[in-house]
Design an enzyme around this catalytic site. Sequence first.
Site, mmCIF file in Angstrom:
data_model
loop_
_atom_site.group_PDB
_atom_site.id
_atom_site.type_symbol
_atom_site.label_atom_id
_atom_site.label_comp_id
_atom_site.label_asym_id
_atom_site.label_seq_id
_atom_site.Cartn_x
_atom_site.Cartn_y
_atom_site.Cartn_z
ATOM 1 N N ASP A 1 0.846 -1.192 0.000
ATOM 2 C CA ASP A 1 0.000 0.000 0.000
ATOM 3 C C ASP A 1 0.880 1.241 0.000
ATOM 4 O O ASP A 1 2.019 1.212 0.482
ATOM 5 C CB ASP A 1 -0.900 0.014 1.239
ATOM 6 C CG ASP A 1 -1.907 -1.119 1.243
ATOM 7 O OD1 ASP A 1 -2.241 -1.605 0.158
ATOM 8 O OD2 ASP A 1 -2.339 -1.514 2.344
ATOM 9 N N ARG A 2 0.341 2.341 -0.502
ATOM 10 C CA ARG A 2 1.111 3.581 -0.582
ATOM 11 C C ARG A 2 1.759 3.922 0.763
ATOM 12 O O ARG A 2 2.928 4.293 0.829
ATOM 13 C CB ARG A 2 0.201 4.739 -1.010
ATOM 14 C CG ARG A 2 0.930 6.090 -1.037
ATOM 15 C CD ARG A 2 -0.065 7.243 -1.045
ATOM 16 N NE ARG A 2 -0.705 7.407 -2.315
ATOM 17 C CZ ARG A 2 -0.302 8.259 -3.267
ATOM 18 N NH1 ARG A 2 0.771 9.002 -3.061
ATOM 19 N NH2 ARG A 2 -0.952 8.367 -4.390
#
Length: 295
Positions: free
Chosen positions: A124-125
């Site tokens: 995930d970012r």
Amino acid sequence: LKKNREYELRPNRVDIKNITLNGKKATGNEKLLKGDTIKLFLSDETFDKFAGSSQAARAYCELDIVYEDPDIIIINKPAGMLSQPADDGEPSLVEYLTGYLLKKGDLTEEQLKTFRPSVCNRLDRNTSGLLAAGKTLKGLQNMAKALKERTVQKYYRCIVRGTVKESSYLKGYLQKDETENQVLIRKTKPSVGEWLPIETEYRPIRCRGGYTELEVHLMTGRSHQIRAHLASTGHPIIGDYKYGNSDVNAYFKKNANITSQLLHASRFVFEDGKEITAPCGSEFERAWKIIENQS
């Protein structure tokens, strides 16, 4: 094309006048059938964009490289960086990796027309840590296969709310809401909907003041699995604004400048026993100083 299936021809970024179907100009309303022949006539500029040699693909920043050989590269991704390209055109690790390989000379603009480096696993970012990528087609295929077949074991570090004194092996089922980009967790499989089995193993590393640092072994790699699975047991990750505790997040943001979840992909263990590790970032230590001060 798959047998007995029809496909509607819907051009997106290519002008319809540059597409032919079975030797005739396409209108964009056709249904594609098995055996149909489509030809695209692209300008050099358009071809370069599809091939990945656009300006975005040449983006450059300093990468924290923890392992590299002729075929694969493993990078310690910072929180906040995308793993893969997004629709808004913001550079991701893929573009930065391409820029790095071009600058180093391991990749040429000509090679980009037939192969583009890509990541083999996703984060995930706002999750930091180890990302493996293929520098060559061979490296990409071999690493992706190893991850899929779980001959490479992935371990994470995180700090959660609550006191965890014993190791645990969690099983459950996960369903993702694509519209909200959020998942649900259930201990038993519901009779309605598509629910995927998940397995998460963890052990405590240190514990103090109602918080615990865990090492998590990701047995199944589902979207948001660690974050949602731990939250479902009453142990949300600090800084997780999707599945976490809003009061806890606000406290650590104010006192330790924690703005993303404290989740870090820290270790790969290969089938031959070789390990690749990446230390947790300064956010983890800032959080622990706050925890120790309030204890």
